[in-house]
Design a protein around this motif. Structure first.
Motif, PDB file in Angstrom:
ATOM      1  N   PHE A 159       0.837  -1.205   0.000  1.00  0.00           N
ATOM      2  CA  PHE A 159       0.000   0.000   0.000  1.00  0.00           C
ATOM      3  C   PHE A 159       0.870   1.253   0.000  1.00  0.00           C
ATOM      4  O   PHE A 159       0.611   2.202  -0.745  1.00  0.00           O
ATOM      5  N   ILE A 160       1.910   1.268   0.817  1.00  0.00           N
ATOM      6  CA  ILE A 160       2.800   2.433   0.901  1.00  0.00           C
ATOM      7  C   ILE A 160       3.496   2.663  -0.437  1.00  0.00           C
ATOM      8  O   ILE A 160       3.586   3.793  -0.914  1.00  0.00           O
ATOM      9  N   VAL A 161       3.964   1.592  -1.067  1.00  0.00           N
ATOM     10  CA  VAL A 161       4.614   1.718  -2.376  1.00  0.00           C
ATOM     11  C   VAL A 161       3.625   2.262  -3.403  1.00  0.00           C
ATOM     12  O   VAL A 161       3.937   3.192  -4.151  1.00  0.00           O
ATOM     13  N   ALA A 162       2.416   1.697  -3.441  1.00  0.00           N
ATOM     14  CA  ALA A 162       1.403   2.150  -4.405  1.00  0.00           C
ATOM     15  C   ALA A 162       1.018   3.607  -4.160  1.00  0.00           C
ATOM     16  O   ALA A 162       0.865   4.385  -5.110  1.00  0.00           O
ATOM     17  N   ALA A 163       0.870   3.988  -2.898  1.00  0.00           N
ATOM     18  CA  ALA A 163       0.507   5.374  -2.573  1.00  0.00           C
ATOM     19  C   ALA A 163       1.625   6.332  -2.976  1.00  0.00           C
ATOM     20  O   ALA A 163       1.366   7.424  -3.492  1.00  0.00           O
ATOM     21  N   THR A 164       2.868   5.936  -2.755  1.00  0.00           N
ATOM     22  CA  THR A 164       4.009   6.766  -3.139  1.00  0.00           C
ATOM     23  C   THR A 164       4.066   6.932  -4.654  1.00  0.00           C
ATOM     24  O   THR A 164       4.265   8.040  -5.168  1.00  0.00           O
ATOM     25  N   GLU A 165       3.877   5.822  -5.387  1.00  0.00           N
ATOM     26  CA  GLU A 165       3.884   5.891  -6.849  1.00  0.00           C
ATOM     27  C   GLU A 165       2.755   6.787  -7.364  1.00  0.00           C
ATOM     28  O   GLU A 165       2.951   7.560  -8.299  1.00  0.00           O
ATOM     29  N   ALA A 223       1.300   9.282  -5.723  1.00  0.00           N
ATOM     30  CA  ALA A 223       1.638  10.666  -5.385  1.00  0.00           C
ATOM     31  C   ALA A 223       2.661  11.228  -6.369  1.00  0.00           C
ATOM     32  O   ALA A 223       2.564  12.389  -6.786  1.00  0.00           O
ATOM     33  N   LEU A 224       3.619  10.409  -6.775  1.00  0.00           N
ATOM     34  CA  LEU A 224       4.595  10.846  -7.779  1.00  0.00           C
ATOM     35  C   LEU A 224       3.901  11.107  -9.116  1.00  0.00           C
ATOM     36  O   LEU A 224       4.174  12.104  -9.786  1.00  0.00           O
ATOM     37  N   ARG A 225       3.001  10.213  -9.502  1.00  0.00           N
ATOM     38  CA  ARG A 225       2.289  10.363 -10.781  1.00  0.00           C
ATOM     39  C   ARG A 225       1.476  11.652 -10.806  1.00  0.00           C
ATOM     40  O   ARG A 225       1.432  12.348 -11.813  1.00  0.00           O
ATOM     41  N   ARG A 226       0.863  11.974  -9.679  1.00  0.00           N
ATOM     42  CA  ARG A 226       0.043  13.187  -9.590  1.00  0.00           C
ATOM     43  C   ARG A 226       0.875  14.433  -9.285  1.00  0.00           C
ATOM     44  O   ARG A 226       0.331  15.513  -9.105  1.00  0.00           O
ATOM     45  N   LYS A 227       2.171  14.240  -9.165  1.00  0.00           N
ATOM     46  CA  LYS A 227       3.105  15.324  -8.846  1.00  0.00           C
ATOM     47  C   LYS A 227       2.801  15.964  -7.490  1.00  0.00           C
ATOM     48  O   LYS A 227       2.977  17.157  -7.288  1.00  0.00           O
ATOM     49  N   LEU A 228       2.307  15.144  -6.569  1.00  0.00           N
ATOM     50  CA  LEU A 228       2.067  15.594  -5.196  1.00  0.00           C
ATOM     51  C   LEU A 228       3.304  15.374  -4.329  1.00  0.00           C
ATOM     52  O   LEU A 228       3.363  15.827  -3.203  1.00  0.00           O
ATOM     53  N   LEU A 229       4.261  14.654  -4.873  1.00  0.00           N
ATOM     54  CA  LEU A 229       5.481  14.308  -4.149  1.00  0.00           C
ATOM     55  C   LEU A 229       6.650  14.503  -5.098  1.00  0.00           C
ATOM     56  O   LEU A 229       6.613  14.044  -6.232  1.00  0.00           O
ATOM     57  N   GLU A 230       7.652  15.184  -4.643  1.00  0.00           N
ATOM     58  CA  GLU A 230       8.850  15.404  -5.449  1.00  0.00           C
ATOM     59  C   GLU A 230       9.860  14.320  -5.107  1.00  0.00           C
ATOM     60  O   GLU A 230      10.166  14.086  -3.944  1.00  0.00           O
ATOM     61  N   LEU A 231      10.364  13.669  -6.147  1.00  0.00           N
ATOM     62  CA  LEU A 231      11.359  12.619  -5.925  1.00  0.00           C
ATOM     63  C   LEU A 231      12.570  12.907  -6.801  1.00  0.00           C
ATOM     64  O   LEU A 231      12.851  12.219  -7.758  1.00  0.00           O
ATOM     65  N   GLY A 232      13.261  13.975  -6.458  1.00  0.00           N
ATOM     66  CA  GLY A 232      14.458  14.348  -7.194  1.00  0.00           C
ATOM     67  C   GLY A 232      15.670  13.610  -6.656  1.00  0.00           C
ATOM     68  O   GLY A 232      15.637  13.045  -5.567  1.00  0.00           O
ATOM     69  N   PRO A 233      16.750  13.594  -7.407  1.00  0.00           N
ATOM     70  CA  PRO A 233      17.954  12.870  -7.000  1.00  0.00           C
ATOM     71  C   PRO A 233      18.550  13.338  -5.669  1.00  0.00           C
ATOM     72  O   PRO A 233      19.284  12.602  -5.037  1.00  0.00           O
TER      73      PRO A 233
END
Length: 64
Positions: A35-41, A43-53
């Motif tokens: 669930f945590i992995v799916a929610a993180t993915e 959030a990234l897809r919706r650009k609600l979470l920034e996952l920069g290097p």
């Protein structure tokens, strides 16, 4: 029967206490990681979470 040598990668994710409480109440124990992995993915897809290097989450996921 062969034993899988594949290792799982653990990442540290910080949630507000209220979100964690909902997670514990509503998601069965064996499904929380997925669930945590799916929610993180999502959030990234919706650009609600920034996952920069340079982000800690990116560094954890990259194993650095």
């Amino acid at each position: 029967m062969a034993i899988s040598a594949e290792r799982t990668k653990r990442i540290k994710v910080t949630f507000p206490q209220a979100v964690f409480d909902l997670l514990v109440m509503d998601v069965p124990r064996g499904k929380r990681s997925a669930f945590i992995v799916a929610a993180t993915e999502e959030a990234l897809r919706r650009k609600l979470l920034e996952l920069g290097p340079d982000s800690r989450l990116y560094q954890d996921m990259a194993g650095r």
